[in-house]
Design a protein around this motif. Structure first.
Motif, PDB file in Angstrom:
ATOM      1  N   ARG A 186      34.120  52.450  40.458  1.00 12.29           N
ATOM      2  CA  ARG A 186      33.138  52.700  41.509  1.00 12.29           C
ATOM      3  C   ARG A 186      33.862  53.364  42.669  1.00 12.29           C
ATOM      4  O   ARG A 186      34.775  52.779  43.253  1.00 12.29           O
ATOM      5  N   ASP A 187      33.471  54.596  42.940  1.00 10.22           N
ATOM      6  CA  ASP A 187      34.127  55.368  43.984  1.00 10.22           C
ATOM      7  C   ASP A 187      35.620  55.471  43.675  1.00 10.22           C
ATOM      8  O   ASP A 187      35.998  55.891  42.595  1.00 10.22           O
ATOM      9  N   SER A 188      36.483  55.042  44.583  1.00 14.97           N
ATOM     10  CA  SER A 188      37.925  55.166  44.378  1.00 14.97           C
ATOM     11  C   SER A 188      38.566  53.877  43.874  1.00 14.97           C
ATOM     12  O   SER A 188      39.788  53.751  43.872  1.00 14.97           O
ATOM     13  N   HIS A 189      37.748  52.917  43.438  1.00 19.36           N
ATOM     14  CA  HIS A 189      38.267  51.649  42.962  1.00 19.36           C
ATOM     15  C   HIS A 189      37.943  51.456  41.477  1.00 19.36           C
ATOM     16  O   HIS A 189      36.919  51.934  40.986  1.00 19.36           O
ATOM     17  N   ILE A 190      38.809  50.757  40.784  1.00 21.05           N
ATOM     18  CA  ILE A 190      38.567  50.405  39.387  1.00 21.05           C
ATOM     19  C   ILE A 190      38.994  48.970  39.156  1.00 21.05           C
ATOM     20  O   ILE A 190      40.030  48.529  39.665  1.00 21.05           O
ATOM     21  N   VAL A 191      38.161  48.212  38.449  1.00 23.20           N
ATOM     22  CA  VAL A 191      38.546  46.884  38.013  1.00 23.20           C
ATOM     23  C   VAL A 191      38.769  46.947  36.507  1.00 23.20           C
ATOM     24  O   VAL A 191      37.977  47.559  35.776  1.00 23.20           O
ATOM     25  N   ILE A 192      39.873  46.368  36.062  1.00 22.46           N
ATOM     26  CA  ILE A 192      40.267  46.436  34.656  1.00 22.46           C
ATOM     27  C   ILE A 192      40.310  45.024  34.094  1.00 22.46           C
ATOM     28  O   ILE A 192      40.876  44.119  34.706  1.00 22.46           O
ATOM     29  N   LYS A 193      39.714  44.854  32.910  1.00 18.41           N
ATOM     30  CA  LYS A 193      39.627  43.523  32.305  1.00 18.41           C
ATOM     31  C   LYS A 193      40.113  43.569  30.860  1.00 18.41           C
ATOM     32  O   LYS A 193      39.624  44.352  30.052  1.00 18.41           O
ATOM     33  N   ARG A 194      41.086  42.734  30.577  1.00 20.03           N
ATOM     34  CA  ARG A 194      41.530  42.493  29.211  1.00 20.03           C
ATOM     35  C   ARG A 194      40.952  41.158  28.742  1.00 20.03           C
ATOM     36  O   ARG A 194      40.683  40.268  29.567  1.00 20.03           O
ATOM     37  N   PRO A 195      40.753  40.984  27.420  1.00 17.37           N
ATOM     38  CA  PRO A 195      40.264  39.689  26.931  1.00 17.37           C
ATOM     39  C   PRO A 195      41.190  38.552  27.360  1.00 17.37           C
ATOM     40  O   PRO A 195      42.414  38.676  27.299  1.00 17.37           O
ATOM     41  N   ASN A 196      40.590  37.472  27.835  1.00 12.36           N
ATOM     42  CA  ASN A 196      41.329  36.262  28.209  1.00 12.36           C
ATOM     43  C   ASN A 196      42.344  36.510  29.328  1.00 12.36           C
ATOM     44  O   ASN A 196      43.372  35.825  29.415  1.00 12.36           O
ATOM     45  N   ALA A 197      42.079  37.486  30.182  1.00  6.88           N
ATOM     46  CA  ALA A 197      42.976  37.780  31.293  1.00  6.88           C
ATOM     47  C   ALA A 197      42.167  37.914  32.574  1.00  6.88           C
ATOM     48  O   ALA A 197      40.961  38.190  32.553  1.00  6.88           O
ATOM     49  N   THR A 198      42.825  37.710  33.701  1.00  2.00           N
ATOM     50  CA  THR A 198      42.175  37.846  34.993  1.00  2.00           C
ATOM     51  C   THR A 198      41.937  39.312  35.329  1.00  2.00           C
ATOM     52  O   THR A 198      42.842  40.138  35.130  1.00  2.00           O
ATOM     53  N   PRO A 199      40.756  39.690  35.802  1.00  3.81           N
ATOM     54  CA  PRO A 199      40.501  41.094  36.164  1.00  3.81           C
ATOM     55  C   PRO A 199      41.455  41.559  37.261  1.00  3.81           C
ATOM     56  O   PRO A 199      41.828  40.781  38.151  1.00  3.81           O
ATOM     57  N   GLU A 200      41.836  42.829  37.199  1.00 11.04           N
ATOM     58  CA  GLU A 200      42.710  43.413  38.214  1.00 11.04           C
ATOM     59  C   GLU A 200      41.982  44.562  38.896  1.00 11.04           C
ATOM     60  O   GLU A 200      41.357  45.400  38.242  1.00 11.04           O
ATOM     61  N   LEU A 201      42.071  44.601  40.225  1.00 10.64           N
ATOM     62  CA  LEU A 201      41.393  45.616  41.026  1.00 10.64           C
ATOM     63  C   LEU A 201      42.423  46.591  41.593  1.00 10.64           C
ATOM     64  O   LEU A 201      43.446  46.177  42.145  1.00 10.64           O
ATOM     65  N   TYR A 202      42.128  47.894  41.455  1.00 14.02           N
ATOM     66  CA  TYR A 202      43.036  48.934  41.943  1.00 14.02           C
ATOM     67  C   TYR A 202      42.266  49.932  42.793  1.00 14.02           C
ATOM     68  O   TYR A 202      41.072  50.181  42.576  1.00 14.02           O
ATOM     69  N   ARG A 203      42.985  50.535  43.738  1.00 13.52           N
ATOM     70  CA  ARG A 203      42.557  51.792  44.343  1.00 13.52           C
ATOM     71  C   ARG A 203      43.343  52.882  43.646  1.00 13.52           C
ATOM     72  O   ARG A 203      44.559  52.806  43.537  1.00 13.52           O
ATOM     73  N   TYR A 204      42.646  53.920  43.136  1.00 10.56           N
ATOM     74  CA  TYR A 204      43.315  54.929  42.319  1.00 10.56           C
ATOM     75  C   TYR A 204      43.065  56.329  42.868  1.00 10.56           C
ATOM     76  O   TYR A 204      42.136  56.560  43.644  1.00 10.56           O
ATOM     77  N   ASP A 205      43.860  57.264  42.412  1.00  6.08           N
ATOM     78  CA  ASP A 205      43.670  58.681  42.731  1.00  6.08           C
ATOM     79  C   ASP A 205      44.239  59.491  41.575  1.00  6.08           C
ATOM     80  O   ASP A 205      45.384  59.282  41.173  1.00  6.08           O
ATOM     81  N   VAL A 206      43.447  60.383  41.008  1.00  2.00           N
ATOM     82  CA  VAL A 206      43.924  61.217  39.900  1.00  2.00           C
ATOM     83  C   VAL A 206      43.761  62.709  40.212  1.00  2.00           C
ATOM     84  O   VAL A 206      43.832  63.548  39.318  1.00  2.00           O
ATOM     85  N   LYS A 207      43.546  63.043  41.470  1.00  2.00           N
ATOM     86  CA  LYS A 207      43.262  64.444  41.800  1.00  2.00           C
ATOM     87  C   LYS A 207      44.484  65.337  41.681  1.00  2.00           C
ATOM     88  O   LYS A 207      44.393  66.458  41.170  1.00  2.00           O
ATOM     89  N   GLN A 208      45.611  64.894  42.138  1.00  2.00           N
ATOM     90  CA  GLN A 208      46.819  65.716  42.065  1.00  2.00           C
ATOM     91  C   GLN A 208      47.846  64.988  41.208  1.00  2.00           C
ATOM     92  O   GLN A 208      47.933  65.208  40.013  1.00  2.00           O
TER      93      GLN A 208
END
Length: 326
Positions: free
Chosen positions: A264-286
């Motif tokens: 969502r916008d510049s943030h991503i939450v990543i979830k693996r099975p049986n693991a705590t979700p991790e929240l990142y601010r990301y940038d892939v433009k350059q």
């Protein structure tokens, strides 16, 4: 192919959906919706439609004509693994589209390229200079140059046809190009995919720079919005040219790994099975980078949305309620 044309997300546990019983359902995508509106259709591909049960799946989505690797006559180049070259696929497409245009019906065509995919298979001699001086990237960049040349030849051949100015062209990749700089457990550069839409008044009406998250699931409703007719669909996507927010996306990497991400916008939450979700601010433009965020409120909100999206989409798939008219 599945997300773009059937507008349904890749889900954990259903990586090979086109080969599975649930893949026999009717999905609310472009082939089925346009065929019901009287559009002719065709699917042209360098390779074999047996791969991933493409012909079986898309026939069930109302695609009526298929031209694959065994249907080309005297191709310039054939690779025993992949099939014919991009220039062969595009040359045959010119012929087939001109045939469809002679009928008194609109048409919808799916043209899938292959030369710009590992292992690279290109004609010899190449019609373009090979890229040099870029080390291990030479072959990859040469394949990109060749694919771009073949696409350019296609447009040069059709731009004076009477149907050209009444046609919407959508160019999209299935994935981007990975590097060693993966930055999160999900390779974000592989999910940075180019999308180009060419058509009458598209530039004049929508020709502004926007920064909005979208996926292949959004392509079908966006195209239907450009066509302008009144369509009822059940796509798991949105017309991204008509919304005002910054967008969102569910991403699921290829393979059996059930890791998923919600962007969502510049943030991503990543979830693996049986693991705590991790929240990142990301940038892939350059140069891609990501920063792990310690924001429990947003992490929980985005992780809840992610879980709800996956659960609801999976239930829709199992209940066979994801298709048009269901």
């Amino acid at each position: 192919m599945f997300a773009t044309f059937a507008c349904f997300p890749n889900l954990p546990g259903y990586e090979y959906l086109m080969q599975e019983p649930e893949g026999t359902h009717k999905f609310s995508g472009l082939p089925l919706l346009l065929h019901r509106e009287g559009y002719q259709n065709i699917y042209i591909y360098n390779g074999s439609f047996s791969w991933d049960n493409q012909e079986g799946f898309f026939r069930n989505q109302d695609v009526t004509k298929f031209i694959g690797r065994d249907d080309f006559v005297n191709p310039v180049f054939v690779n025993p693994t992949w099939g014919v070259s991009d220039q062969d696929m595009f040359d045959r497409s010119v012929t087939e589209l001109n045939v469809l245009a002679k009928n008194d019906k609109p048409f919808f065509a799916m043209l899938q390229t292959l030369s710009n995919h590992t292992p690279y298979a290109m004609p010899t001699p190449l019609p373009v200079p090979a890229v040099t001086g870029q080390g291990i990237l030479n072959e990859h960049l040469t394949a990109m140059r060749y694919a771009d040349w073949a696409l350019g030849q296609f447009f040069q051949k059709i731009e004076k046809e009477p149907w050209y100015n009444n046609t919407i062209f959508v160019l999209v990749g299935d994935h981007g190009f990975s590097t060693s700089n993966q930055v999160t457990d999900i390779d974000l550069l592989r999910f940075r995919v180019p999308l180009l839409i060419i058509g009458p008044k598209v530039r004049e009406t929508f020709g502004a720079t926007t920064d909005r998250v979208a996926t292949q699931n959004d392509i079908a409703p966006t195209v239907m919005g450009l066509i302008g007719d009144s369509f009822t669909h059940q796509c798991w996507g949105r017309d991204v040219l008509s919304v005002k927010d910054t967008g969102f996306a569910l991403i699921k990497p290829s393979g059996n790994d059930e890791i998923v991400g919600y962007v969502r916008d510049s943030h991503i939450v990543i979830k693996r099975p049986n693991a705590t979700p991790e929240l990142y601010r990301y940038d892939v433009k350059q140069t891609a980078h990501a920063e792990l965020l310690n924001d429990e409120v947003e992490n929980k909100q985005m992780a809840t949305t992610l879980a709800a999206f996956v659960e609801r989409a999976t239930r829709s798939l199992l209940d066979n309620t994801a298709g048009a008219g269901q």
